[in-house]
Design an enzyme around this catalytic site. Sequence first.
Site, PDB file in Angstrom:
ATOM      1  N   PHE A 134       0.861  -1.188   0.000  1.00 58.65           N
ATOM      2  CA  PHE A 134       0.000   0.000   0.000  1.00 58.65           C
ATOM      3  C   PHE A 134       0.895   1.235   0.000  1.00 58.65           C
ATOM      4  CE2 PHE A 134      -2.430   3.483   1.793  1.00 58.65           C
ATOM      5  CZ  PHE A 134      -3.540   3.444   0.989  1.00 58.65           C
ATOM      6  N   ASP A 219       9.170   2.480   1.763  1.00 58.86           N
ATOM      7  CA  ASP A 219       8.002   3.207   2.284  1.00 58.86           C
ATOM      8  C   ASP A 219       7.907   2.917   3.776  1.00 58.86           C
ATOM      9  OD1 ASP A 219       5.461   3.939   3.142  1.00 58.86           O
ATOM     10  OD2 ASP A 219       4.478   3.386   1.266  1.00 58.86           O
ATOM     11  N   LYS A 248       2.485   9.349   8.785  1.00 59.61           N
ATOM     12  CA  LYS A 248       1.785   8.866   9.990  1.00 59.61           C
ATOM     13  C   LYS A 248       2.366   9.318  11.350  1.00 59.61           C
ATOM     14  CE  LYS A 248      -1.048   5.479   7.871  1.00 59.61           C
ATOM     15  NZ  LYS A 248      -0.691   4.850   6.604  1.00 59.61           N
TER      16      LYS A 248
HETATM   17  C1  LIG Z   1      -0.949   5.145   5.208  1.00 58.80           C
HETATM   18  C2  LIG Z   1       0.085   4.741   4.235  1.00 58.80           C
HETATM   19  C3  LIG Z   1       0.321   5.478   3.053  1.00 58.80           C
HETATM   20  C4  LIG Z   1      -0.528   6.667   2.667  1.00 58.80           C
HETATM   21  O1  LIG Z   1      -0.444   7.708   3.583  1.00 58.80           O
HETATM   22  P1  LIG Z   1      -1.540   8.902   3.515  1.00 58.80           P
HETATM   23  O2  LIG Z   1      -1.071   9.871   4.545  1.00 58.80           O
HETATM   24  O3  LIG Z   1      -2.873   8.287   3.825  1.00 58.80           O
HETATM   25  O4  LIG Z   1      -1.501   9.457   2.148  1.00 58.80           O
HETATM   26  C5  LIG Z   1       1.334   5.066   2.217  1.00 58.80           C
HETATM   27  N1  LIG Z   1       2.094   3.988   2.523  1.00 58.80           N
HETATM   28  C6  LIG Z   1       1.904   3.267   3.641  1.00 58.80           C
HETATM   29  C7  LIG Z   1       2.792   2.102   3.922  1.00 58.80           C
HETATM   30  C8  LIG Z   1       0.887   3.598   4.525  1.00 58.80           C
HETATM   31  O5  LIG Z   1       0.670   2.856   5.616  1.00 58.80           O
END
Ligand SMILES: *Cc1c(COP(=O)(O)O)cnc(C)c1O
Length: 397
Positions: A134, A219, A248
């Site tokens: 994701f 990421d 986050k």
């Molecule tokens: C939450 C998340 C995103 C997206 O972050 P947003 O602030 O919602 O755009 C991207 N990569 C990972 C691994 C995530 O957990």
Amino acid sequence: MTGTNAASSLFPTYGRYPVALVKGQGSWLWDDQGNKYLDFMCGLAVTNLGHVPPKVKDALVKQLDELWHVSNLFHIPHQEAAARLLTDNSHAEAVFFCNSGAEANEAAIKLARRYHQKVLGTGRYEVITFTKSFHGRTLATLTATGQDKVKEGFAPLPAGFVTVPLHDVPALEAAINGNTAAVMLEMVQAEGGVHPVDPAFLQTVVELCDKHGLLLIVDEIQTGMGRTGKLFAYEHYGIQPDIFTLAKGLGSGFPVGAMLAKGKLAEAFGAGSHGSTFGGTPIAAAVVQATVETIVGDKVPERAAEAGDYLRAQLRERLGGNPFVKEVRGQGLLIGIECAGPVGDLVTAARSQGLLVVTAGPEVIRLLPNLLVTHEEIDLAVGILAGVLEGQAATAQ
Ligand SMILES: *Cc1c(COP(=O)(O)O)cnc(C)c1O
């Protein structure tokens, strides 16, 4: 009626729980009816220091009295200081601030392309990602995401992305071609079901990146800021990604994101190449500074590692004999309980008993307590989960 409103003026983008939370402190939340909840989801891995952490709150309140916004046409001392803290505590040498995870990953993708096109002159642009990953909801980052459900109805998707199965070396090798610029992955696929990357596979990814001149993008949006027991999850594997992304937990609940990279990449983002009006405002930067100072100064990753070991041990002990529970896995305080069937009703049952947890896919309960959670709070949560899961095992028989 609480939390739900048939006449809402909002887009119905979210399936919301019928609860409206109005106050938080540390590990605890209260709704508008006065009910109290133990928070083991942290607003989706955001409030890593608990709700309204005192040191971050003090920095925010102080900054609110001084200055809110000036634009990146000016030097912003707090932004410099926040970036310096991040580079002092990682191998990265350059930081770009933005406002969300998706925006941080967009910056990473743009930097990888621009480095290949403007600095190396290779013209490469393709990014390889993995199934169940994701990476966000913008057009580029949803294309990078290895889950079909986020792509439905958004065609045509941008070119330049290939997704291969995680842990499939032949598929990865076959996907690398003369246009490949980078490989992007999470150290623990969090939204995709709490799947840690296999260390041997990751070493192969690093070797293939070296061999073919690809950039490695990690990421760390969910795994970073101490969540897995290290400040950044890649540290568990002894690797140094060329680029990594944060959001986050970076602002303790204040919206902020960042893209960090090795020094060789800095020249690819020269003046005018990329930008964000709100990226690293004095307020956001002051919050990041206080958050990173607290996480590093209070040895929060070490505490998360210890609490995570304790939580997994308690879960394995209490859920071990439960036929509905297939596996307890994860790293630090990013934990998944894989079950033998759908878990949506169990999350609801836990909430009605005062425990907030979230799913990661249909059959995994995800636990994301704050990183300062106590053993007493863990015992309470495990007791509620064990009860809910025992009820499920009894019904299934
Ligand atoms: C939450 C998340 C995103 C997206 O972050 P947003 O602030 O919602 O755009 C991207 N990569 C990972 C691994 C995530 O957990």
